[in-house]
Write an enzyme that holds these catalytic residues in place. Sequence first.
Site, short mmCIF file in Angstrom:
data_model
loop_
_atom_site.label_atom_id
_atom_site.label_comp_id
_atom_site.label_asym_id
_atom_site.label_seq_id
_atom_site.Cartn_x
_atom_site.Cartn_y
_atom_site.Cartn_z
N PHE A 73 0.86 -1.20 0.00
CA PHE A 73 0.00 0.00 0.00
C PHE A 73 0.88 1.24 0.00
O PHE A 73 1.96 1.24 0.60
CB PHE A 73 -0.95 0.02 1.21
CG PHE A 73 -0.26 0.01 2.54
CD1 PHE A 73 -0.07 1.20 3.25
CD2 PHE A 73 0.20 -1.17 3.10
CE1 PHE A 73 0.57 1.20 4.48
CE2 PHE A 73 0.83 -1.18 4.34
CZ PHE A 73 1.02 0.00 5.02
N PRO A 74 0.47 2.29 -0.69
CA PRO A 74 1.27 3.51 -0.74
C PRO A 74 1.46 4.13 0.64
O PRO A 74 0.63 3.97 1.53
CB PRO A 74 0.44 4.44 -1.64
CG PRO A 74 -0.40 3.52 -2.46
CD PRO A 74 -0.71 2.36 -1.55
N CYS A 75 2.56 4.81 0.81
CA CYS A 75 2.91 5.46 2.06
C CYS A 75 2.21 6.82 2.11
O CYS A 75 2.58 7.74 1.40
CB CYS A 75 4.42 5.62 2.14
SG CYS A 75 5.05 6.27 3.69
N GLN A 76 1.17 6.94 2.93
CA GLN A 76 0.40 8.18 3.00
C GLN A 76 0.36 8.71 4.43
O GLN A 76 0.40 7.94 5.39
CB GLN A 76 -1.04 7.93 2.51
CG GLN A 76 -1.13 7.52 1.04
CD GLN A 76 -2.53 7.04 0.72
OE1 GLN A 76 -2.93 5.96 1.10
NE2 GLN A 76 -3.28 7.85 0.00
N HIS A 122 8.56 7.98 7.78
CA HIS A 122 7.49 8.88 7.35
C HIS A 122 6.84 9.58 8.54
O HIS A 122 6.50 8.95 9.53
CB HIS A 122 6.44 8.06 6.58
CG HIS A 122 5.51 8.89 5.76
ND1 HIS A 122 4.18 8.99 6.01
CD2 HIS A 122 5.74 9.67 4.67
CE1 HIS A 122 3.60 9.77 5.12
NE2 HIS A 122 4.53 10.20 4.30
#
Length: 378
Positions: A73-76, A122
């Site tokens: 899953f994208p890093c958001q 992040h």
Amino acid sequence: MYKTIDLFAGIGGIRRGFELTKSFTNVLSAEIDPYACETYKHLFDEDPFNDVTSETFKKKVEKTEYDILLGGFPCQAFSIAGKKQGFEDRTRGTLFFDIADIINRTRPKAFLLENVEGLLRHKQGQTIRVVLETLINELNYKIIGVEIGENGIIYNPRDLVLNSKNFGIPQNRPRVYLMGFDKKLYGNNVNSLPIANLPQKKEGLPLYKDLNDLLEFGANPEYYLAEGYLETLKRHKNRHKGKGNGFGYIIVNPPSNDKPISNALLATGGSGKERNLVYDFQDNIGGMEVKTKRTPLNAEGVRFMTPREWGKLQGFVEYGFIENGVDRFSFPENISKGQQYKQFGNSVTIPVIEELAKSMAQCLAFLEEESSTKNLIL
């Protein structure tokens, strides 16, 4: 045979790594990129076009009998403004929320989630902490390599990172992997699993001794840089070097390195390829004119890697799809070279996933055995 669902499937690298163990079979997939879907259909004879964020797909998952959830899953960034402070407040609007929502609704026995190494840094570590708190505290799963202490979760970030270069592939590709088991289903047995940490390497001989062993020398002239373009890259690198920056092109197999490896392949076209240039000297290449290039080819033998070489660096070519001694990996005819680079760069390294799948199968066998023994006693 455990049943998997393949979310954010790309071209099926995670699925294939699990299939290679002969312990898992896939029953449902989800991917929205139309070009990736074409390749996936070509490889698996199955259309994966589904939107993980849609209620329609989530209902489909609820009606699907499966055991293991797989997906990257994208890093958001997550919001921390929610009043309830549960994952529905903190992660809504991100793709991790949709994974957590599906896990919450369907309670798979286990899952494997993959992300870039940057997830650990992040938002100064806030993002990974929310991910882990959601999976452990709210969804009640045991995560390999993570413990619960008096003051909350305890983990060494390095224990969650695996690098392709340690799994027989000459690519420096660190990635975060989260392997979880359902504590609600298996109880305290999840605290006695046969492994305490994720596998850090692939046993046996490496697939390739080094990058030069993988490269297919004598490439087509189309892959060589034009002289003018190479000079532009050199000027750009020198400008940044003068400012103390490390930006610029990289030749990854210089003669001075007797065990070269590639940098991480990227889903982006230009920059990803420029940081993985190689020397491949051929007579008569220097000065050759190619219609698609503004200036003649460079005389230093510098070229881009080919899509096929990228495929080998991810374990798709010459490994993941060999059946009865024949490599059946290929792209559909309509997939451009640009898309081939993107799809490989956006994928996972199959030998890494295969080792993770072996470890998961080992843990599941243990948990199922303990559960059956407990039921017999009762």
